[in-house]
Motif scaffolding. Structure first.
Motif, PDB file in Angstrom:
ATOM      1  N   GLN A 104      39.652  44.288  30.707  1.00 42.15           N
ATOM      2  CA  GLN A 104      39.826  44.179  32.151  1.00 42.15           C
ATOM      3  C   GLN A 104      39.098  45.321  32.843  1.00 42.15           C
ATOM      4  OE1 GLN A 104      42.101  41.560  33.507  1.00 42.15           O
ATOM      5  NE2 GLN A 104      40.677  41.978  35.190  1.00 42.15           N
ATOM      6  N   LEU A 105      38.178  45.005  33.729  1.00 34.63           N
ATOM      7  CA  LEU A 105      37.496  46.036  34.511  1.00 34.63           C
ATOM      8  C   LEU A 105      38.336  46.398  35.729  1.00 34.63           C
ATOM      9  CD1 LEU A 105      34.885  47.745  34.758  1.00 34.63           C
ATOM     10  CD2 LEU A 105      34.042  45.974  36.312  1.00 34.63           C
ATOM     11  N   ILE A 106      38.507  45.462  36.672  1.00 31.24           N
ATOM     12  CA  ILE A 106      39.378  45.673  37.823  1.00 31.24           C
ATOM     13  C   ILE A 106      40.195  44.413  38.045  1.00 31.24           C
ATOM     14  CG2 ILE A 106      37.941  47.394  38.983  1.00 31.24           C
ATOM     15  CD1 ILE A 106      36.840  45.127  40.750  1.00 31.24           C
ATOM     16  N   ASP A 107      41.393  44.566  38.591  1.00 31.36           N
ATOM     17  CA  ASP A 107      42.283  43.421  38.765  1.00 31.36           C
ATOM     18  C   ASP A 107      43.285  43.738  39.863  1.00 31.36           C
ATOM     19  OD1 ASP A 107      43.762  41.122  38.531  1.00 31.36           O
ATOM     20  OD2 ASP A 107      44.763  41.693  36.670  1.00 31.36           O
ATOM     21  N   GLY A 108      43.347  42.897  40.902  1.00 30.12           N
ATOM     22  CA  GLY A 108      44.346  43.099  41.934  1.00 30.12           C
ATOM     23  C   GLY A 108      43.839  42.736  43.311  1.00 30.12           C
ATOM     24  N   VAL A 127      43.777  42.339  59.417  1.00 33.57           N
ATOM     25  CA  VAL A 127      43.752  42.689  57.999  1.00 33.57           C
ATOM     26  C   VAL A 127      42.897  41.727  57.180  1.00 33.57           C
ATOM     27  CG1 VAL A 127      45.186  42.901  55.923  1.00 33.57           C
ATOM     28  CG2 VAL A 127      45.996  43.822  58.084  1.00 33.57           C
ATOM     29  N   ILE A 128      42.080  42.287  56.298  1.00 35.25           N
ATOM     30  CA  ILE A 128      41.318  41.505  55.324  1.00 35.25           C
ATOM     31  C   ILE A 128      41.828  41.877  53.930  1.00 35.25           C
ATOM     32  CG2 ILE A 128      39.070  41.234  54.212  1.00 35.25           C
ATOM     33  CD1 ILE A 128      37.768  41.550  56.880  1.00 35.25           C
ATOM     34  N   LEU A 129      42.082  40.883  53.109  1.00 31.16           N
ATOM     35  CA  LEU A 129      42.400  41.131  51.700  1.00 31.16           C
ATOM     36  C   LEU A 129      41.124  41.059  50.885  1.00 31.16           C
ATOM     37  CD1 LEU A 129      45.647  39.066  50.935  1.00 31.16           C
ATOM     38  CD2 LEU A 129      45.432  41.335  51.939  1.00 31.16           C
ATOM     39  N   ILE A 130      40.957  42.017  49.979  1.00 31.50           N
ATOM     40  CA  ILE A 130      39.880  41.965  48.988  1.00 31.50           C
ATOM     41  C   ILE A 130      40.533  41.673  47.646  1.00 31.50           C
ATOM     42  CG2 ILE A 130      37.956  43.165  47.916  1.00 31.50           C
ATOM     43  CD1 ILE A 130      37.840  44.986  50.297  1.00 31.50           C
ATOM     44  N   GLU A 131      40.259  40.528  47.102  1.00 27.42           N
ATOM     45  CA  GLU A 131      40.873  40.107  45.835  1.00 27.42           C
ATOM     46  C   GLU A 131      39.812  40.160  44.735  1.00 27.42           C
ATOM     47  OE1 GLU A 131      42.760  36.050  43.898  1.00 27.42           O
ATOM     48  OE2 GLU A 131      43.103  36.450  46.035  1.00 27.42           O
ATOM     49  N   TYR A 132      40.199  40.680  43.566  1.00 27.34           N
ATOM     50  CA  TYR A 132      39.214  40.848  42.508  1.00 27.34           C
ATOM     51  C   TYR A 132      39.850  40.682  41.126  1.00 27.34           C
ATOM     52  CZ  TYR A 132      41.228  45.363  43.787  1.00 27.34           C
ATOM     53  OH  TYR A 132      42.103  46.353  44.168  1.00 27.34           O
ATOM     54  N   ASP A 133      39.065  40.139  40.248  1.00 23.52           N
ATOM     55  CA  ASP A 133      39.440  39.984  38.835  1.00 23.52           C
ATOM     56  C   ASP A 133      38.133  39.959  38.054  1.00 23.52           C
ATOM     57  OD1 ASP A 133      40.451  39.430  36.366  1.00 23.52           O
ATOM     58  OD2 ASP A 133      41.269  37.460  36.869  1.00 23.52           O
ATOM     59  N   GLY A 146      33.571  37.413  36.351  1.00 18.41           N
ATOM     60  CA  GLY A 146      34.745  37.442  37.218  1.00 18.41           C
ATOM     61  C   GLY A 146      34.337  37.306  38.676  1.00 18.41           C
ATOM     62  N   TYR A 147      35.228  37.706  39.585  1.00 16.95           N
ATOM     63  CA  TYR A 147      34.933  37.502  40.995  1.00 16.95           C
ATOM     64  C   TYR A 147      35.506  38.607  41.869  1.00 16.95           C
ATOM     65  CZ  TYR A 147      39.753  35.987  41.891  1.00 16.95           C
ATOM     66  OH  TYR A 147      41.116  35.958  42.027  1.00 16.95           O
ATOM     67  N   ILE A 148      34.893  38.752  43.030  1.00 22.10           N
ATOM     68  CA  ILE A 148      35.409  39.545  44.140  1.00 22.10           C
ATOM     69  C   ILE A 148      35.319  38.642  45.358  1.00 22.10           C
ATOM     70  CG2 ILE A 148      35.107  41.591  45.582  1.00 22.10           C
ATOM     71  CD1 ILE A 148      33.743  42.961  43.226  1.00 22.10           C
ATOM     72  N   ALA A 149      36.421  38.490  46.073  1.00 22.39           N
ATOM     73  CA  ALA A 149      36.459  37.604  47.231  1.00 22.39           C
ATOM     74  C   ALA A 149      37.261  38.248  48.347  1.00 22.39           C
ATOM     75  CB  ALA A 149      37.065  36.252  46.856  1.00 22.39           C
ATOM     76  N   VAL A 150      37.086  37.739  49.549  1.00 18.27           N
ATOM     77  CA  VAL A 150      37.861  38.220  50.687  1.00 18.27           C
ATOM     78  C   VAL A 150      38.693  37.070  51.230  1.00 18.27           C
ATOM     79  CG1 VAL A 150      36.226  40.029  51.300  1.00 18.27           C
ATOM     80  CG2 VAL A 150      35.984  37.763  52.307  1.00 18.27           C
ATOM     81  N   ARG A 151      39.821  37.446  51.836  1.00 16.55           N
ATOM     82  CA  ARG A 151      40.670  36.497  52.562  1.00 16.55           C
ATOM     83  C   ARG A 151      40.877  37.082  53.956  1.00 16.55           C
ATOM     84  NH1 ARG A 151      43.739  32.882  49.189  1.00 16.55           N
ATOM     85  NH2 ARG A 151      43.543  33.329  46.954  1.00 16.55           N
ATOM     86  N   ASP A 152      40.508  36.342  54.989  1.00 14.92           N
ATOM     87  CA  ASP A 152      40.652  36.864  56.345  1.00 14.92           C
ATOM     88  C   ASP A 152      41.531  35.948  57.181  1.00 14.92           C
ATOM     89  OD1 ASP A 152      39.061  34.685  56.979  1.00 14.92           O
ATOM     90  OD2 ASP A 152      37.271  35.856  57.415  1.00 14.92           O
TER      91      ASP A 152
END
Length: 442
Positions: free
Chosen positions: A292-296, A272-278, A226-232
C-alpha cells in the motif's frame, strides 16, 4: 476541547442532506460554520472568521494559503504575511501540527530540534494516518487523513460512522455524471455590456502535478497503480485525476511525476473538496501481496481570501509519499483542450505543457511518442477569468537529442471555442479549446 467542540458543531449542523438518493448541489447561503481548520490556528485572524462550508468533514486539511498571483506561498502564523524567501514559515507549520495533529492523531513522537519540528510515525501495517514534515522541504505541507477512511480495511464504506461519508456518498463508486463543456453553447444567456451575466465564472481547483515524492522500499523503480480522485459539491461522485489499473501499471521511481488522466470536468472550489486515494505498488501475482502506497481521504477547503497561489501538500502512506500540487483559482472558467495530430510525416516525440496566467507551474498534458495520426486525451483546465493559457509543444525526432518548441495562446472566455493550427516538419497539430462555466444546481 476547542477541536472537539468544532467537530460536534459540524456533526450537529442542520439542513445537511444525508439521503443516499441522487442529490442536488450542496450549498450554503448562511455561512454559519467556523472552519475546523481554524481551530488549529488559534492566533490567526482566519480562526475568527466563518468559512462557507457545505458539508464539514473532520478533521480538516492543514491550513495552506497563498498571497500573490503567480507564486508559491503559504500562510504565516498570523495568516496575513508572506516571506521574502518564498518559502513557508516554519513556525506556522509547527503551530498547526502541535495544536492539532499531535492531539487528534496521537503522534508518538513529537520532537523539537532548535527552531524546527519533525513529526513522523514509522510505517506499520496498523497505521491509519501519518504526518511527515521534513526539515529540508519547507515548501511542502503535510496533509491529514480522515479517520475511518481507508479502503483496504473497508472502514471507508461504513457510512454509519461519519456524516460526511453519507453527504459525499463515498460508498458509491460511480464516476461523476457531470460532463465538461455543458455550458459552452447555452441558449439562455443574458448579455449586458457584451458579457453573459447568466452564466458566471466560479471558483475552481486546478491540479498542476502529482509526484512520487518518497519511497520507503529499496527496489528502485516500482510498478504503481490505483487512483486519486476528487469529490466536490457540484456532484460528489468520483472525478478521477489519476486512474491506473493493476493490469496496466506505470513504472516510476522516487521523484517522478505520475501521469494524470483527468480530471474529467472542472473541480468546483466552493466549500469542501474530498481527495480520495488508493494507490499501491505491484509486487507479485496477487493483489494481496502488493504494498500500500497511500490509502484514505483528505480534504481541501475554500479558505476565504487565499487564492491564485500554487501550494503542495504531501500525502504520507505506509510505503511512500505523494506530493499533490494545486491551486484554488478565483472566478475561473473551464477550458477543455482537444489536440489532434494529423498528416504525420515520420514518428516523433512530443511533450505538451500547459501554463495558465500568473503561475510558473506547468501542467503536463502529454509526454510520449507519436507514430501516426491520432487525437490526444482531452484535458480540462481551470483558468481565471480574462487570463491567458499558453500551450507549448516540444517536438523532436525519436533518434535525435535535439528538439524544437512551438506554441499557441488562448484568452479565457465564458462560452464558445477557439482553434489554432501549428504546422511542423513532422505533422500538423490542431488545437481546439472549448470554454464553459460550471453548471449550477446539478
Amino acid at each position: 476541547m476547542q477541536i472537539l467542540h468544532s467537530v460536534r458543531r459540524l456533526l450537529r449542523r442542520p439542513g445537511v442532506a444525508t439521503s443516499p438518493v441522487p442529490m442536488h448541489r450542496l450549498s450554503s447561503t448562511s455561512r454559519p460554520l467556523l472552519s475546523f481548520v481554524a481551530s488549529a490556528w488559534p492566533h490567526s485572524a482566519l480562526a475568527r472568521r466563518d468559512f462557507p462550508l457545505t458539508v464539514a468533514p473532520n478533521p480538516a486539511l492543514h491550513l495552506i494559503s497563498g498571497f500573490s498571483h503567480g507564486s508559491r506561498c503559504m500562510a504565516s502564523a498570523s495568516g496575513a504575511k508572506g516571506y521574502k524567501s518564498g518559502k513557508p514559515g516554519r513556525r506556522s507549520l509547527i503551530s498547526s501540527i502541535n495544536n492539532h495533529s499531535a492531539i487528534s492523531q496521537g503522534m508518538k513522537k513529537v520532537e523539537a530540534r532548535g527552531t524546527s519540528l519533525e513529526v513522523r510515525r514509522r510505517p506499520t501495517k496498523e497505521r491509519k494516518w501519518a504526518v511527515v514534515l521534513s526539515n529540508d522541504e519547507e515548501d511542502v505541507s503535510p496533509v491529514e487523513i480522515l479517520p475511518k477512511s481507508t479502503h483496504r480495511d473497508g472502514s471507508l464504506y461504513n457510512t454509519s460512522t461519519h456524516v460526511w461519508k453519507r453527504n459525499y456518498r463515498v460508498a458509491d463508486r460511480s464516476e461523476t455524471r457531470v460532463e465538461p463543456m455543458m455550458l459552452s453553447n447555452p441558449t439562455n444567456c443574458t448579455i449586458r455590456n457584451g458579457r453573459c451575466t447568466q452564466h458566471v465564472p466560479r471558483h475552481m481547483l486546478q491540479c498542476f502535478s502529482i509526484k512520487l515524492a518518497k519511497l520507503f522500499v529499496d527496489s528502485g523503480p516500482v510498478e504503481l497503480y490505483g487512483y486519486i480522485a476528487v469529490r466536490d459539491g457540484l456532484d460528489p461522485l468520483l472525478n478521477y485525476v489519476v486512474n491506473l489499473s493493476r493490469d496496466d501499471p506505470i513504472i516510476v521511481e522516487q521523484g517522478s511525476l505520475i501521469k494524470m488522466s483527468g480530471p474529467k470536468r472542472g473541480i468546483d472550489m466552493y466549500n469542501v473538496i474530498l481527495i480520495e486515494y488508493d494507490m499501491r505498488i505491484k509486487t507479485g501475482e496477487k493483489e494481496d501481496d502488493d504494498l500500500q502506497l497511500i490509502d484514505g481521504i483528505s480534504i481541501i477547503e475554500d479558505m476565504g481570501g487565499i487564492w491564485n497561489c500554487a501550494f503542495t501538500t504531501r500525502i504520507a502512506g505506509d510505503h511512500g509519499e505523494i506530493d499533490f500540487t494545486s491551486s484554488r483559482v478565483r472566478r475561473a472558467v473551464e477550458a477543455t483542450v482537444e489536440v489532434t495530430i494529423s498528416q504525420v510525416q515520420s514518428s516523433f516525440d512530443l511533450c505538451l505543457r500547459c501554463f495558465i496566467g500568473g503561475f510558473d507551474e506547468e501542467i503536463r498534458l502529454f509526454d510520449g511518442a507519436i507514430g501516426e495520426s491520432r487525437g490526444l486525451k482531452r484535458s480540462v483546465i481551470a483558468l481565471g477569468e480574462g487570463s491567458t493559457m499558453d500551450l507549448k509543444f516540444r517536438i523532436g525526432a525519436e533518434s535525435s537529442a535535439g528538439s524544437a518548441e512551438h506554441g499557441c495562446s488562448f484568452k479565457a472566455d465564458t462560452h464558445g471555442h477557439a482553434t489554432r493550427d501549428i504546422k511542423t516538419g513532422f505533422g500538423l497539430i490542431s488545437v481546439k479549446v472549448t470554454w464553459s462555466t460550471l453548471i449550477h444546481g446539478f
